[in-house]
Structures are given as C-alpha cells and as structure tokens.
Design a protein around this motif. Structure first.
Motif, PDB file in Angstrom:
ATOM      1  N   HIS A 223      41.169  25.019  31.362  1.00 12.59           N
ATOM      2  CA  HIS A 223      39.955  25.866  30.957  1.00 12.59           C
ATOM      3  C   HIS A 223      39.263  26.292  32.225  1.00 12.59           C
ATOM      4  O   HIS A 223      38.575  27.375  32.016  1.00 12.59           O
ATOM      5  N   HIS A 224      39.363  25.707  33.077  1.00 10.54           N
ATOM      6  CA  HIS A 224      38.897  26.307  34.398  1.00 10.54           C
ATOM      7  C   HIS A 224      39.239  27.616  34.700  1.00 10.54           C
ATOM      8  O   HIS A 224      39.003  28.839  34.971  1.00 10.54           O
ATOM      9  N   GLU A 226      41.293  29.367  32.782  1.00  7.80           N
ATOM     10  CA  GLU A 226      41.052  30.749  32.021  1.00  7.80           C
ATOM     11  C   GLU A 226      39.659  31.316  32.184  1.00  7.80           C
ATOM     12  O   GLU A 226      39.738  32.514  32.094  1.00  7.80           O
ATOM     13  N   ILE A 227      38.724  30.607  32.473  1.00  6.70           N
ATOM     14  CA  ILE A 227      37.274  31.164  32.732  1.00  6.70           C
ATOM     15  C   ILE A 227      37.518  32.079  34.155  1.00  6.70           C
ATOM     16  O   ILE A 227      37.040  33.169  34.051  1.00  6.70           O
ATOM     17  N   SER A 231      36.839  35.985  34.371  1.00  6.44           N
ATOM     18  CA  SER A 231      35.966  36.626  35.271  1.00  6.44           C
ATOM     19  C   SER A 231      36.730  38.153  36.093  1.00  6.44           C
ATOM     20  O   SER A 231      35.833  38.813  36.135  1.00  6.44           O
ATOM     21  N   ILE A 466      30.267  35.253  37.050  1.00  5.78           N
ATOM     22  CA  ILE A 466      30.947  34.097  36.772  1.00  5.78           C
ATOM     23  C   ILE A 466      31.413  33.230  37.783  1.00  5.78           C
ATOM     24  O   ILE A 466      31.217  31.976  37.558  1.00  5.78           O
TER      25      ILE A 466
END
Length: 634
Positions: A223-224, A226-227, A231, A466
């Motif tokens: 999930h990191h 993906e973020i 960004s 981000i």
C-alpha cells in the motif's frame, strides 16, 4: 576547472563508497559457540521527540560491570549515537533463562526520574552485532482511571531476547519486555529492582547478505508503494500539463511574435514595437546586487551537485537501513569537496557581469549558506548542551568539522574562484543594452514579486507533496525510507516543473514590458523552499506529536536550513532556465530579422499565408527556414 573537478569528485565518491562498505564489514561477523557477540546500549528518549535523546545510563539503570564507550565515527556522532557496553551478555548460541543482569536500589529521586521517563513514553535503542533493537522502558496503566493522579507507573525489569542465526552468523534479533515482571514506580519510595533477561536462539534460512532486507521491506509495503506511484503519476500529469501549457506559449511566440518581428525591415520600421521585443535594449541590463546573485547561483549549483552525488550513493546502496552515520558523513565530505564548484560558478558569473571585487564575492559565496547554518547550529547545540542530550556534539567533533572547513572547503572555494575569474568567459547577450533604462509600466498586483512567487512555488510543491510526508516521517520519526529510486524520479520531476514554471512566468513578465527578470526568476524558482517550510508548520501541528522546546527548536531550526538550501538550489535552476530562454528568444528574433530582411520577398507568400490563415504550422516553418538560412550563411 569544472572538468578538472569532476574526476576529483568521482574519486572521492568511490573512496566514500569503499570506506562506508569497509566500515560496516570491520569484523567478519562470524562467531563460534560461546563467543561474545558485541551488544551496545545506545540512547533513550521520548518516543515522539526523535531529536531529544540521552545516553542510556543517564537514567539510573545499573550495569553488571564497568562500562566502556565504543569509538564513533564522525557521521555517527552527528547522528547522536553514543554506544556503551550493555549490562546483558548474549553469547553466541547460548540460551539463558531468567538470568540476573544486575541489581539496583532506586532512591526516591531515581524513582521519580524513571516515573517521568515512563510518563513520556521513553524508549531505548541497542545494537547487537550492528542490528538495531528497540523497546519501551515501562508502561502507564490508565484503564478505568480519569484522574492522572490515579495512574499507575511501572518499570519493565525483564527482557526476552529472541535471536535468529544461520550457521555462524547472527541474522535477526528481537527484544520483548515481560509485562508481568515490573517494578511499581507510582509512589515516591525506595524500590529494589532486579534487571533480568532471557535468551532464546533459533535457526533460520535467511543468508547473512540479506539480513538487512527486513528493514527495507518494512518501508516498501504494497500500500505504501501504491501511494508512491500515485504520487509519481500525479507529478507526471502535472509535468505534462505544464509542458503543454508552455508549448502553447512558445507557439504563440512563434506565431504572433516571430512572424511579426521577422517581417521585412521597412514594415518593421513602420510598426510600433510592443511586448517583450520593445525592451530588447534593457532585458540584458545587469541586475542590482549582482554580487549577491552570483553568490546565490554559485551556492545553489554546489547544493545541486551535492544532491546529485547523494542520490548516486543512495541508488548504489550505500545508505542501507541502519548504516549508522553514513548519510551525515557523505553530506559533510561531499559538501566540502564541491566547494570548488561554488567558487568557480560564482566568480565566473560575477566577472561576466563585469564585477570588480571578486574576492568579496567569493567570501559572500562561502558564507551565504554556511553562515546561517553555523548560526543555527551554534544555537541548537547550546540548547542540546543545556538539555545534556546526545544531539550536543563533543568539542573534538566540532574541531574536526572546523578543520574540514578550513583545510578542504576554503582552499577548494578559493581555487574554484581563481579558475572562474581567469576563465575569460563573456556574458553572451544577443542584444545591445541601451544607456538609460526604460520605465517599467504600472503593473497589476498579481504581477508583483510575491504573487508571482506564490504561483511559481505551488506547482512544484504539489508535485512532491505526497512524498514529503514519508520523508518527514523518516527524518523526524521512526519510519524507514529506502525507496530512493522513486525519490530520485520525484526530484527530477521537481527540477523540470521548477524550470518550466519559471520560464513561463519570465515570459509573461517580459511580455508586460518588465525587464527586471533576473532576481524575479531566481526568487520564483526558489519559492518552493518556502512552501516546504510552510508544510513544516502543518506537519508539526497536525501530523506529529512532537513537543518541548528542544524538539521544537531542532525541528524548525534545521528545517529552516534545509528549506533555505532548497531555495538556493531551485532558485539557481529557475534562473538558469530563464536565462537560457531569454537568450534564445532574443537571439532568434535577431537572426530571423537579419536574414529575412534580405530575403523577405522570397518568403512573402509563406508569411502572408501564416498571417491570414493563423496557421501555426506555416508560422513555424517560416521561422525554421529563416534559422536555416542564417546558419548556412545565405
């Protein structure tokens, strides 16, 4: 001079890599049954205040024998590490069950000291065979109690160590406090404490070479990632939109400006000049405070070079997790070695602007970034000394840094300045500057410096917004950041957006017949640093739990220096992009006017087609043919 500096920097880069690698492999990390594996306690401090750390034995912990300090390198001292031999003995492959480490009779004052530490969520950090260990020193029991005076405070007395090994290597270690073995610190009375520990060895298949991957993986969970990629996609869309926006502006320049100004000489004389062509005699007029501008460009160029080398080291794997002090060592060494770039750039540009006192300019270059950094460090180091924190540098370390500055940075700065002064480079201005400057027309408020800086800094900041959270959580928290490839992509995007937006705003400024673009382009390019500092305020009050005078002063003090460095670096990027753009458009209009003045009849039909049909393709072809004719000497 720049070509000579590059090999030196490459050699220094390789030496730094090798030194860092050799240091981490100082011992072969191979042990036999019963061998003493080094265990060091490092520091303690409030969990939410990462800068406020103290020596482990500043709290009244006991020791099984005389303690011995571990010699630390420069980067480790800058990182606040103060390693001391631990009271626990974890021999290789020797299991232990409820072993007494030491006994201590706590006085009332020591109980109060421990109670205050437990109430502030103090944690400890240790290193076992260069592997980090963390844990809390105690707990506060608040369940069912609304009045803080009714809280119960407990000190953990028993640590369980679980160690994983592969053949003769230590692979992983974890420490867990026994929640049932505690000492009650609630009342101000003497307490007898027996500090105990247990050791359990377990075999694993993980090879020694991959034992640090555990910490890298914790920073790159799905999930990191993906973020992070979201960004980057967001930043790429911003770059594409801005590129299209700038391309539209340039096409308007080709269609409405070049075609009009490149018409035959007679019609050009009959027409009244307007827009950016009107100020061609003032646009290359040297700016006010040119010595300061040259020093700022030189310092920004040095910081840009420093950043690139840091990224290179990160991408080749030097800054793996918990390679203690490697980043600080690299920053100090590379900054010292790149001082010649700052001196050369500043002196060369200052002499191009017909500056006379190049020695004063060189002094200004040397102190423009180091001066504020030195003042900030002096204040914060005094605060750390007052708090008796590990962030306070020893006198010997300060002397080493001063010697590096005096024996490496300063001589390289002077040598670079001498080379820049003797480079005999001329400022390439395609237009002749008039004797007296034109009066700048009255401009609306949104064309003033501060609104332009706000517009210039917003887009680059939005491209990195981000990613900033993860960087702050790593630097000012306990998270680990290891995805340097993504960070490097975001940095490249930041540079591109900064250059594009500064060029666009410079064009609008010239189109409004404002010829004082020099400082404006630098300030607009560097304004992203102000946005980052604004984000610091948001992060401190909304995203973190930091508190206390020391932590607050460290956070805002050192972030002010970092943001100031970004201001200088991005300001130099924006200025150079604008200088290239301004030179290009005025050189282009000069070439097209000069050549088409002689050959306009042959291209009159193409020109008329471009004007009447408002055709960008014809206009572009018109100018391209003019450039070709100029270059081939027709």
């Amino acid at each position: 001079m720049e070509m000579k500096l590059v090999p030196c920097l490459v050699v220094s880069f390789l030496i730094l890599c090798s030194v860092t690698r050799v240091r981490s492999d100082a011992s072969n990390h191979r042990y036999k049954v019963g061998d003493d594996v080094p265990l060091y306690v490092n520091k303690v401090g409030p969990f939410h205040n990462p800068s406020e750390t103290y020596r482990y034995f500043d709290l009244p912990f006991c020791s099984s024998g005389p303690t011995k300090d571990k010699k630390e390198a420069l980067g480790e001292l800058l990182n606040g590490d103060r390693l001391v031999t631990a009271p626990y003995k974890l021999d290789f492959l020797n299991d232990k069950d409820s072993k007494i480490a030491c006994k201590n009779k706590l006085t009332k004052e020591q109980v109060a000291q421990f109670r205050e530490a437990v109430s502030k969520d103090y944690y400890f950090q240790m290193y076992y065979d260069d592997l980090p260990i963390w844990g809390f020193i105690g707990k506060v029991e608040k369940e069912g109690k609304n009045d803080p005076s009714e809280y119960k405070y407990y000190l953990f007395k028993h640590l369980h160590f679980t160690i994983f090994y592969n053949k003769d290597h230590v692979i992983e270690i974890a420490a867990q406090s026994d929640l049932n073995s505690v000492a009650d610190l609630t009342e101000d009375k003497e307490v007898d404490v027996e500090f105990m520990y247990s050791v359990k060895w377990k075999e694993t298949e993980i090879p020694f070479e991959k034992r640090m991957e555990k910490y890298s993986q914790s920073s790159s969970l799905p999930h990191h990632l993906e973020i992070h990629w979201f960004s980057i996609i967001n930043s790429c869309v911003t770059v594409l939109l801005l590129t299209g926006f700038l391309a539209t502006i340039l096409m308007r320049v080709l269609k409405n400006d070049f075609v009009k100004y490149a018409h035959d000489e007679e019609s050009a004389e009959d027409q009244e000049e307007t827009g950016w062509k009107y100020i061609h005699g003032d646009v290359f007029r040297y700016p006010k405070y040119k010595s300061v501008l040259a020093a700022a460009v030189g310092s920004g160029t040095q910081l840009f070079t420093l950043t690139i080398f840091i990224f290179l080291l990160a991408l080749v794997g030097v800054f793996y997790p918990y390679n203690r002090g490697a980043l600080f060592t690299a920053l100090v060494v590379i900054y010292a070695l790149t001082a010649g770039i700052a001196g050369y750039t500043a002196a060369s540009f200052f002499c191009q602007l017909e500056g006379k006192n190049w020695v004063r300019n060189l002094l200004l270059t040397g102190g423009l970034f180091c001066g504020p950094l030195l003042l900030t460090f002096s204040f914060l180091n005094t605060v750390a000394i007052t708090y008796s924190a590990t962030a306070a540098l020893p006198f010997g370390t300060i002397v080493v840094i001063f010697l590096i500055w005096a024996l490496v940075t300063t001589p390289l700065l002077v040598l670079g300045g001498i080379a820049g002064k003797n480079s005999k480079a001329e400022f390439q201005a395609p237009c002749r500057t008039t004797k007296y400057p034109r009066e700048i027309p009255l401009l609306p408020w949104y064309r003033k410096t501060l609104p332009q800086m706000a517009m210039a800094g917003f887009l680059p900041f939005s491209a990195i917004y981000i990613e900033l959270y993860y960087i702050f959580a790593s630097v000012w928290g306990h998270r680990i950041y290891t995805i340097y490839s993504i960070l490097f992509i975001v940095f490249i995007i930041l540079l591109i957006v900064t250059a594009f937006i500064t060029v666009a705003l410079t064009y609008f400024q010239l189109a409004a017949e404002d010829h004082e673009w020099w400082w404006r382009s630098f300030l607009c390019g560097g304004s992203t640093g102000l946005f980052i500092y604004g984000y610091c305020l948001y992060y401190y009050f909304a995203r973190s739990d930091m508190s206390g005078f020391m932590q607050t002063s460290f956070f805002f003090g050192y972030m002010a220096c970092v943001c100031y460095g970004f201001f200088l670096m991005l300001g130099s990027i924006g200025f150079r992009a604008s200088l290239f753009f301004v030179r290009h458009i005025y050189r282009s209009i000069k070439r097209s006017s000069g050549w088409l003045g002689k050959h306009a009849p042959g291209f009159q039909e193409l020109y008329v087609t471009a004007r009447e049909n408002d055709c960008t393709l014809h206009a572009g072809l018109f100018v391209i043919l003019s450039f070709i004719g100029e270059y081939v000497g027709l």
